[in-house]
Every structure is written in structure tokens, then in C-alpha cells.
Design an enzyme around this catalytic site. Structure first.
Site, PDB file in Angstrom:
ATOM      1  N   GLU A 280      25.873  24.053  34.996  1.00 30.22           N
ATOM      2  CA  GLU A 280      27.230  23.504  35.175  1.00 30.22           C
ATOM      3  C   GLU A 280      27.619  22.613  33.994  1.00 30.22           C
ATOM      4  O   GLU A 280      28.717  22.721  33.451  1.00 30.22           O
ATOM      5  CB  GLU A 280      27.281  22.619  36.426  1.00 30.22           C
TER       6      GLU A 280
ATOM      7  N   VAL B  40      18.435  -1.240  51.498  1.00 31.39           N
ATOM      8  CA  VAL B  40      17.322  -1.271  52.460  1.00 31.39           C
ATOM      9  C   VAL B  40      16.038  -1.583  51.710  1.00 31.39           C
ATOM     10  O   VAL B  40      15.719  -0.945  50.706  1.00 31.39           O
ATOM     11  CB  VAL B  40      17.217   0.068  53.206  1.00 31.39           C
TER      12      VAL B  40
ATOM     13  N   ASP C  18      17.652  15.847  51.278  1.00 29.93           N
ATOM     14  CA  ASP C  18      16.670  15.920  50.195  1.00 29.93           C
ATOM     15  C   ASP C  18      15.408  15.120  50.478  1.00 29.93           C
ATOM     16  O   ASP C  18      14.382  15.315  49.823  1.00 29.93           O
ATOM     17  CB  ASP C  18      17.275  15.369  48.889  1.00 29.93           C
TER      18      ASP C  18
ATOM     19  N   GLY D  54      21.777   5.767  54.474  1.00 29.66           N
ATOM     20  CA  GLY D  54      22.250   6.699  53.453  1.00 29.66           C
ATOM     21  C   GLY D  54      23.516   7.401  53.899  1.00 29.66           C
ATOM     22  O   GLY D  54      23.545   8.037  54.949  1.00 29.66           O
TER      23      GLY D  54
END
Lengths: 420, 420
Positions: free
Chosen positions: A175, A84, A304, A10
Site C-alpha cells: 500500500e 493500563v 491481534d 483497547g
């Protein structure tokens, strides 16, 4: 000392930072990502609302890695673009769609993905906004709705096309709502003078306030400000169903809307592993305070993907947490190289900022909470500084000046591409 | 005078220019295009080779039209994003996928599309480069080949991935070849230090020289320059077949290559009509010298769609021809408004330029033919000036300075999108 192989899965904030921090460690570092670019996720909403070119917030990973080795001659960071498929603990291998890689240490930084909370139709009809592709799909949808509405003679169908709903009252939902108002007041008013006043903008939040991670008064300010800007904010409203033409709420209200943008939930995006690993709420992996997996001392999870607490409260999943964890695992892996035991991670919270748009934002630094134009400016400034690459930074700055001085946006292409 | 409706199909150079020239005519003008943006086709090759962001060379049509009306208060140019399905001459209607439109005058400016000349496999496996989507698909393919090659252990398969073939030795083929060399010498060398020297770049041309539209000595210069730059130029070579892994030539040579970029042929991209219209070679519509269709005095065809001659030689299909024809049809339609007869079109040839890349180009102005860095600079300058919008112009200029001073390119995302 033999060269050890550290594999990082990642290339988000955490993974990239871990790679950078390990660049001069003498280890062979391999960074794996399914894309050949790093996405600057905090600015995705500006791609979705046609403010920024997608290329400005996506940076080629090989360029970033080259930058490490320019500064540090010893760097041995390699990159592999691959998906992966499985991680085998006993064989210490990462199986990808193109090859099998062995590791001595493994850093899992695969982040999160949208969670639709089991709401029927959400997966099929709602727009998620976690990747560059998804942000461009939202941009396409918004402009397609306007082009469709201008040709539509049936007024209720036209209203449906001009109703945009956002599910989730966290930072992302706020946002998107604010940026949408900016679009409306800017070029949408000029490009579609007969339509822009018919637009309904709806923000649905299940809890009793917006920005639940921040102090209550900031949420209240945000609510008032969005209301002022013409956004219909629904608090304490649960979504029960999404269809291609409507949003259903728990109180049986049905909102006719062609566009539902889903920012309500995230879950860990963890790879398949040969043995089960302990996980917490939302699939996040349980880790020791050192960020090592409970079962595997040579595997770390960050960002996360990992469930971590600070002072008894879970971390909230913002970029600075992942960045600091990237530095921490690099340090801990180097301690393990030298036979020392890893140290617990501690998050240094510099503060939080959230942008509403239209020159307003909210922020909290230490005990000090503030709102308005200062928070808005600080948000833009901080994100500009953290953007990778001086060229992107310059281009984003120019674009923002152009947007806010001329109230114009140039990225409004409806551009569909071939599927992968 | 009653307001008459002029419908223009296609927002390329010709169609957009016709709309602009009619903006203050008092007529109701409707411009139809399948995209909501105008593509600056001459710079597509720089998108395909990762030099320019796609957004820089695509300009929202509504913004362009707004600009007309800012300058000219009387402008009544409207835009419709739709796919034209049929044109009915007797009813004077244009049928689109969303509505039916009546016209008093019609301007057909639908341009051209790639023609695969009946070569088996070309449609399926070769990359065409006529639209923004296709240019991005080529960029994705180039970077995917490099990412694939770096993981490939089989050397012949790796060589196949690193062999890039271009079919067609006209301006586009030469541009792509030169820009590819710039990529190789620039960031590809740095991003893939073990691979870049293995790259084979092949340009296949059926005729005996490159740039057949220009004087022979310019083609010879281009051949020598490309050869110097390491491009393998095959002259007098016809392609007989394309597969997903090879290019077959008439002399039975089979070139193993994963990427075939097809720039060899174009044909008119004309809409379905209720009655047959006379056409010439490559499906181009036959027109009177006034650019009116032979059969229909209130329908004009311009740009790549029309077959037009100057001094007994056919026009070559470059942007200035379409632009001047756009002005001419606007003038002729206004003459018809006033009951006068249309006048013949005459092309004023300001000269021709073609870019090779790596600081070289060729040009011809009047009888004067020249080569080298001056032609290269002139090409860049002219295209910068003609690019619509000062913002695009500034950004493209910055990008070129960045590319040529630092030999770096920032747009190298492999970015796949959902299909339309």
C-alpha cells in the site's frame, strides 16, 4: 440480575465492537484506551502519504459511544482515557496511570505493535506506521526529505534523501509503495519538477513473494504491477541493519537511504499481568476456542492480541476478524451472565482485498481471485463503508475524488508538535 | 534589463502577496519561510477550539506559488524552506540555516510573536496562539483537561481543570471565548454531561473595555454579549503572575485555573541584522512612508513587522494591511527597477469585523457600526472568501454548516507529536 462490570481494554476494531455489542446488555461497560480517539488503521498509509487529513480517520471515542446510547436507551458504556499499567487477576482489578478499576469480566483488545525482529538500528532509525502520530511523522519525513534535497548541492547526499525504502512486502508495505508512486506522479512532480525523476522507491521483502497471505498469483501480479510503476522490489532479501543514512541487506548490499519505513513485523501488545499467561508466537495470548484465556474464564482476548486458528490455520490479523471476535465475546459474556457456557468462535471470511494503488488492487472472495481496477475500486468502497461517522465518510470520498480526478493532494504540511 | 533577485522573508499575508505581485515582474523572486505552508492566522482560534482541521487553514506554499505561474507564464517565484539566521546589509546576503542567499532587494515580512509583557510564569505556563502547532497544543490541553476532570475525585482540583482563562480582550481573546462557549453548548455538553455546567470561562482585560481598536459601543456590546453567554469578563485587571495551576491578578485575586491562553500582546518578530535598524514600540521597524527601511533603500518591511501610520494613527495589524502593503512593495520595487523613486503607501480601510461567536459579531464599515448576526455572517463570509484554495473553502464551509446546524465538532483529538 445484578449489574456486572465488564471492562474492555483497547478501543480498536475489536474493543469498540465488543463495547457496542454489550451496550444493551444491562451490564456496566467501561472502555479504556490511551487515546481519546479510535484510529481507522487500514487508512493510516493514506495519512502517511499525505492523502488524508489525520482527523478523517480518527474518531472521538465519546462520540462513537454516544451513538450507541442514542440508538439504545439502556446503554451504560463509559469511557476512560488512561494507560493500563497492570492487570491483577486475583484482585480482579485493572491498574491504570490514574485509577484502579475492578472488573467482573475483562476483554483484552490491546492489539499489536511493530516488531523490529532484532535488526540493529531499526528501532532507532526506521519509521513504524501503527499509530496516527507515526503516520504523521512519516508524512513530515517525506516532505522534509524533498525540501532538504532541493537545497542539497552534493549529488550523492541528494540521492540518499530521495531514496525511500519500505521493509516488508505484506499488504501495508505494498500500500505504502503504491501510494508513494501516486504522490510522485501527482503533486510531487509539480512541486519538485527537478527532483521527482531522481526518486528511488525500494520495497524489501524477506520471502519469495509479496502478499504472502494471499494466493500466489495475486502476489505475482502485485510484483509485476509495482515493477511497472517503477518500484524496485527486492525479494528474498533480509535486512541486517538500519542506520540513519542506509539500509543493509544480507547479501552485503548497502542502500543509501534517508528513509526506512518498517512494515515487516508485528507482535502482540499485551499489558503486564500479575500472573503469567500462556502465549504463542509473537507474544500472542493463547485462548480457548471461546476466546477465553486458558487460565482465566472471565477474561477474553481478541484481535491481534489473541492467537486463534480457523481450520487449523492461524487468523491473519485483519479488521473483520477483530470485529467478529468483538461480537462473539459480547455474546459469550452475556451467556456467562445467564449461567450458560460460552460458545466457540468461528470466523466467517467474506474475502480479502489489498490495494496496490494507481488504480490497481487484488482480491480473493471464496475461491475466486481477481486483480486490477475492480479490486482497487472494491477496496476503496469497502473501506469507505466501514469508516465510522457519515462526516468522515463524506470527507474521505470528496478527498479521493479530488485526488484521483485532479491528481492533487492537499495534506503536505511538515508539522511537528510538542511531545506528550 | 538584467534579472534582479528579490528575496522575501516570511510567507504570511504580506510576504505571499508581495511574491504574487512580483510574479510577472521579470525578477527572480525567492520566498523563504520556516514552514512549508502558509497559515491562515485569522482562523487559528477555530483550530484551537476543535472546530476546524489544522490542514484546512494551512496551505502548502509550493501549491500557492504554482498557481501564480499557471496564471502567469513568466513567473520565476522560487521557495526555500529555511530558518533565517542573519541578514548582512553590506554583503547583501540572507544567511539561513542551510545556505547563504544574495539579494538585490529584500522584503522583510516576518510578522509578530507573542509578547508576555514580562509577566512571571507566562512564558512557561500560558498557551500562546500564533502558530498552527500552538493552536493544536491548545486543543490538546482543552480536551486533556476534560478527560482529567472526569477522573478527578477532588472537587477543587476538578474545578481548576474546568476553569479556562483567556488573557487579553482584543479580537483574538473575544473569538476564543465565544468559540469556547459554542464548544460547551455543543458537543462538550453531550460528551461530558456531568461536567459542562461546572466550567468557568474567564476573560481578563487590562483596559476598561473590550476590542479597544473599535468604537466604544462595539466593545460594550461585546462585553454584554459575552456576559450573557456566561463568560466572566474582568475589565481593568492586570495579570501579575501565571503558574501551572493559577492566574494572579493585580488586586491579589488568585484564580485557580489549569489553562491560561495568552492573547494579550504581540511584538515584532524581526531577524538578526548585521547593523542596527531603527525600531519603534514593540520592536516594530521604522520605515519611510514608502515602506523602505530608514537606513536601507533596497530593503522593505511590511505587515506586523513594520511600524506604519495612517492619518497620524498606527495601523492595527490586521491581514488587509499586510496584503495591501505586499502589493505596494511589489509596485515600489518595480519602480526602482525602472529607476523611478518609490511611492508612499496608503491604506484603504474597507472596514473592520470581529466575531464573538454564538451567532454574534461586531463590525464597522466607514462611519457605520453594527452588531449581531449580520456581523457574524459577514465575518464568516469574508474569511471564507479570503481563505486560499477552493478545496479549503469548500471543506471549511461544510464544516461550519455541520457545526452550526448540528452543533457538533469533529476535531477533538488529543494528538501529541514528536518535537522538531
Amino acid at each position: 440480575m445484578n449489574s456486572r462490570r465488564v471492562v474492555i481494554v483497547g478501543a480498536g476494531f475489536g474493543g469498540l465492537q465488543a463495547a457496542q455489542s454489550l451496550a444493551d446488555s444491562g451490564a456496566d461497560v467501561l472502555l479504556i484506551d490511551r487515546n481519546n480517539y479510535h484510529t481507522f488503521v487500514p487508512l493510516l498509509y493514506q495519512v502517511a502519504t499525505g492523502q488524508l487529513e489525520p482527523e478523517y480517520i480518527a474518531y472521538p471515542i465519546r462520540t462513537i459511544l454516544r451513538r450507541f446510547s442514542f440508538l439504545r436507551n439502556k446503554s451504560k458504556v463509559q469511557f476512560l482515557m488512561a494507560e493500563v499499567e497492570q492487570i491483577d487477576f486475583s484482585g480482579q482489578t485493572v491498574e491504570t496511570d490514574s485509577c484502579v478499576i475492578t472488573y467482573d469480566f475483562l476483554v483484552l483488545a490491546t492489539g499489536s505493535q511493530t516488531q523490529f525482529l532484532g535488526v540493529p538500528g531499526a528501532l532507532e532509525y526506521a519509521f513504524s506506521m501503527r499509530t496516527l502520530e507515526e503516520a504523521i511523522a512519516i508524512r513530515n519525513q517525506i516532505y522534509s526529505c524533498f525540501e532538504g534535497a532541493i537545497q542539497e548541492s552534493d549529488s550523492s547526499r541528494r540521492q540518499q534523501l530521495l531514496t525511500f525504502s519500505i521493509v516488508g512486502g505484506g499488504a501495508t508495505g505494498v500500500e505504502v509503495a503504491g501510494a508513494f508512486v501516486e504522490m510522485l506522479r501527482g503533486h510531487l512532480r509539480r512541486d519538485y519538477p527537478t527532483l521527482w525523476q531522481q526518486v528511488r522507491l525500494i520495497l524489501v521483502q524477506s520471502g519469495d513473494r509479496l502478499l504472502a497471505d494471499l494466493p500466489k498469483k495475486l502476489g505475482t501480479y502485485t510484483y509485476k504491477r509495482l515493477h511497472q510503476l517503477g518500484v524496485e522490489v527486492y525479494l528474498l532479501s533480509k535486512v541486517t541493519r538500519v542506520t540513519f543514512e542506509s539500509l543493509h541487506l544480507q547479501n552485503d548490499e548497502i542502500i543509501p537511504t534517508a528513509t526506512v519505513i518498517w512494515t515487516a513485523g508485528l507482535e502482540a501488545n499485551y499489558p503486564t499481568t500479575s500472573e503469567e499467561v500462556s502465549s504463542a508466537n509473537k507474544g500472542k495470548l493463547l485462548v480457548h476456542p471461546t476466546l477465553q484465556l486458558l487460565e482465566q474464564p472471565n477474561i477474553y482476548a481478541i484481535g491481534d492480541l489473541a492467537y486463534t486458528e480457523q481450520h487449523g490455520k492461524p487468523l491473519t490479523g485483519v479488521a473483520p476478524e477483530a470485529l467478529q471476535q468483538g461480537v462473539a465475546v459480547a455474546r459469550n459474556i452475556q451467556r456467562q451472565f445467564r449461567g450458560k457456557s460460552p460458545e466457540p468462535f468461528s470466523y466467517f471470511n467474506k474475502g480479502r482485498l489489498a490495494i496496490i494503488g494507481c488504480y490497481s488492487g487484488v482480491g480473493k472472495i471464496g475461491a475466486f481471485a481477481f486483480t486490477g481496477c475492480l479490486a482497487w475500486l472494491m477496496w476503496l468502497g469497502v473501506h469507505l463503508v466501514y469508516l465510522p461517522g457519515y462526516r468522515s465518510r463524506l470527507l474521505v470520498l470528496l478527498t479521493w475524488l479530488h485526488t484521483y480526478l485532479l491528481r492533487d493532494r492537499s495534506v503536505r504540511l511538515i508539522l511537528f508538535m510538542k511531545e506528550r
